[in-house]
Design a protein around this motif. Sequence first.
Motif, PDB file in Angstrom:
ATOM      1  N   ILE A 135       0.869  -1.177   0.000  1.00 20.61           N
ATOM      2  CA  ILE A 135       0.000   0.000   0.000  1.00 20.61           C
ATOM      3  C   ILE A 135       0.900   1.219   0.000  1.00 20.61           C
ATOM      4  O   ILE A 135       1.740   1.384   0.892  1.00 20.61           O
ATOM      5  CB  ILE A 135      -0.943   0.013   1.214  1.00 20.61           C
ATOM      6  N   GLN A 136       0.759   2.046  -1.025  1.00 23.96           N
ATOM      7  CA  GLN A 136       1.579   3.244  -1.160  1.00 23.96           C
ATOM      8  C   GLN A 136       0.724   4.478  -0.892  1.00 23.96           C
ATOM      9  O   GLN A 136      -0.444   4.518  -1.272  1.00 23.96           O
ATOM     10  CB  GLN A 136       2.173   3.344  -2.564  1.00 23.96           C
ATOM     11  N   ILE A 137       1.332   5.466  -0.255  1.00 24.16           N
ATOM     12  CA  ILE A 137       0.665   6.745  -0.027  1.00 24.16           C
ATOM     13  C   ILE A 137       1.461   7.813  -0.765  1.00 24.16           C
ATOM     14  O   ILE A 137       2.652   8.002  -0.499  1.00 24.16           O
ATOM     15  CB  ILE A 137       0.575   7.086   1.471  1.00 24.16           C
ATOM     16  N   ASP A 138       0.810   8.481  -1.697  1.00 21.54           N
ATOM     17  CA  ASP A 138       1.439   9.522  -2.503  1.00 21.54           C
ATOM     18  C   ASP A 138       0.759  10.851  -2.165  1.00 21.54           C
ATOM     19  O   ASP A 138      -0.312  11.150  -2.666  1.00 21.54           O
ATOM     20  CB  ASP A 138       1.294   9.190  -3.987  1.00 21.54           C
ATOM     21  N   ASN A 139       1.394  11.638  -1.287  1.00 24.29           N
ATOM     22  CA  ASN A 139       0.836  12.923  -0.877  1.00 24.29           C
ATOM     23  C   ASN A 139       1.311  13.991  -1.857  1.00 24.29           C
ATOM     24  O   ASN A 139       2.462  14.391  -1.835  1.00 24.29           O
ATOM     25  CB  ASN A 139       1.274  13.264   0.547  1.00 24.29           C
ATOM     26  N   GLN A 140       0.416  14.450  -2.711  1.00 26.71           N
ATOM     27  CA  GLN A 140       0.748  15.451  -3.714  1.00 26.71           C
ATOM     28  C   GLN A 140       0.312  16.850  -3.306  1.00 26.71           C
ATOM     29  O   GLN A 140       0.240  17.748  -4.132  1.00 26.71           O
ATOM     30  CB  GLN A 140       0.138  15.072  -5.062  1.00 26.71           C
ATOM     31  N   MET A 141       0.044  17.026  -2.025  1.00 28.96           N
ATOM     32  CA  MET A 141      -0.405  18.320  -1.519  1.00 28.96           C
ATOM     33  C   MET A 141       0.729  19.335  -1.505  1.00 28.96           C
ATOM     34  O   MET A 141       1.833  19.034  -1.079  1.00 28.96           O
ATOM     35  CB  MET A 141      -0.924  18.178  -0.084  1.00 28.96           C
ATOM     36  N   THR A 142       0.428  20.540  -1.953  1.00 32.90           N
ATOM     37  CA  THR A 142       1.347  21.654  -1.813  1.00 32.90           C
ATOM     38  C   THR A 142       1.208  22.182  -0.398  1.00 32.90           C
ATOM     39  O   THR A 142       0.095  22.374   0.090  1.00 32.90           O
ATOM     40  CB  THR A 142       0.997  22.768  -2.823  1.00 32.90           C
ATOM     41  N   VAL A 143       2.321  22.402   0.277  1.00 31.46           N
ATOM     42  CA  VAL A 143       2.290  22.903   1.648  1.00 31.46           C
ATOM     43  C   VAL A 143       2.289  24.426   1.599  1.00 31.46           C
ATOM     44  O   VAL A 143       3.224  25.039   1.080  1.00 31.46           O
ATOM     45  CB  VAL A 143       3.498  22.385   2.459  1.00 31.46           C
ATOM     46  N   TYR A 144       1.229  25.021   2.131  1.00 27.39           N
ATOM     47  CA  TYR A 144       1.101  26.471   2.187  1.00 27.39           C
ATOM     48  C   TYR A 144       1.367  26.942   3.611  1.00 27.39           C
ATOM     49  O   TYR A 144       0.948  26.303   4.560  1.00 27.39           O
ATOM     50  CB  TYR A 144      -0.306  26.910   1.781  1.00 27.39           C
ATOM     51  N   SER A 145       2.037  28.056   3.753  1.00 24.91           N
ATOM     52  CA  SER A 145       2.322  28.571   5.090  1.00 24.91           C
ATOM     53  C   SER A 145       1.690  29.938   5.333  1.00 24.91           C
ATOM     54  O   SER A 145       1.830  30.492   6.413  1.00 24.91           O
ATOM     55  CB  SER A 145       3.832  28.648   5.317  1.00 24.91           C
ATOM     56  N   GLU A 146       0.988  30.489   4.362  1.00 24.27           N
ATOM     57  CA  GLU A 146       0.384  31.806   4.510  1.00 24.27           C
ATOM     58  C   GLU A 146      -1.128  31.721   4.375  1.00 24.27           C
ATOM     59  O   GLU A 146      -1.665  30.817   3.750  1.00 24.27           O
ATOM     60  CB  GLU A 146       0.953  32.756   3.453  1.00 24.27           C
ATOM     61  N   LEU A 147      -1.798  32.703   4.988  1.00 21.40           N
ATOM     62  CA  LEU A 147      -3.247  32.781   4.883  1.00 21.40           C
ATOM     63  C   LEU A 147      -3.649  32.950   3.435  1.00 21.40           C
ATOM     64  O   LEU A 147      -2.896  33.528   2.661  1.00 21.40           O
ATOM     65  CB  LEU A 147      -3.762  33.959   5.717  1.00 21.40           C
ATOM     66  N   PRO A 148      -4.753  32.443   3.010  1.00 22.82           N
ATOM     67  CA  PRO A 148      -5.878  31.931   3.780  1.00 22.82           C
ATOM     68  C   PRO A 148      -5.713  30.482   4.230  1.00 22.82           C
ATOM     69  O   PRO A 148      -6.558  29.961   4.933  1.00 22.82           O
ATOM     70  CB  PRO A 148      -7.059  32.054   2.821  1.00 22.82           C
TER      71      PRO A 148
END
Length: 189
Positions: free
Chosen positions: A43-56
Motif C-alpha cells: 500500500i503506497q501513499i502519494d501525498n501530492q499536496m502543496t504545503v502552504y504557510s500563509e493565509l488563507p
Amino acid sequence: MRFLAITILSVFFLTACQAPVLKPFTVKNYHDEAPIQLRVSEIQIDNQMTVYSELPHIEKRMPVSPATALQDWIRNRFVAANPTSHDVARFVIREASMVQKTKPSGSWFVLDNTVYTLTYKIDVLYLRNGRQIASQSVAGWEKQGLPKKSSSLAEKEAVWQKMLNTMIQKTNDKIISDLPHEICLNECP
C-alpha cells in the motif's frame, strides 16, 4: 501585613489569567478497528499536496493537518494482505487543504464571520505489474463559520476537528462501499 496582602492579590489575579484548557484534538483514524485486508503486496501513499504557510491556508496552524489525518486513516484502515501478489494499492492525496476567509455580515451590529472550508480529493489506484486495473476517487468539501471576534481557540479547534472527522468518515464510507471485489479480502460490501 501589607506584603502578604499584595502577595495574595497577585496570586489571585495570576490564577484568574491562566489560559483555558484545550480538549485533546482527536481525529478518527480507525486505529481500534480491524483493518480492511486488500489483496495487494503493498500500500503506497502519494501525498501530492502543496504545503502552504500563509493565509488563507491554515493547515500549519492546525494540531493535525487534513493531509496528515488522511495518511493516518490510510495506514490504520488498510493492510496489504497478499505479499506474493504483483498488485499494489496507491492512495494519491491530491487535495487536503483548510482555508479561512472573513465573511462580512453587512450590518454594523452583527459580528463578521470567519468561514473555514476544507477541500479534499483522494484517488485510489490499483496496479498490477505497473498497469492500472481499477481505481476509485473521493472528493468533497466541508464548510463551517464562526463569529470572527468572539470565537476562542477551543471553539476553532472543535470546528476543525468536526470537519476533519466528517471528511474521514465520508472518505472511508465511499472507499469501502466502492471497493472492487477482486481487491478486497474481508468486509467487502
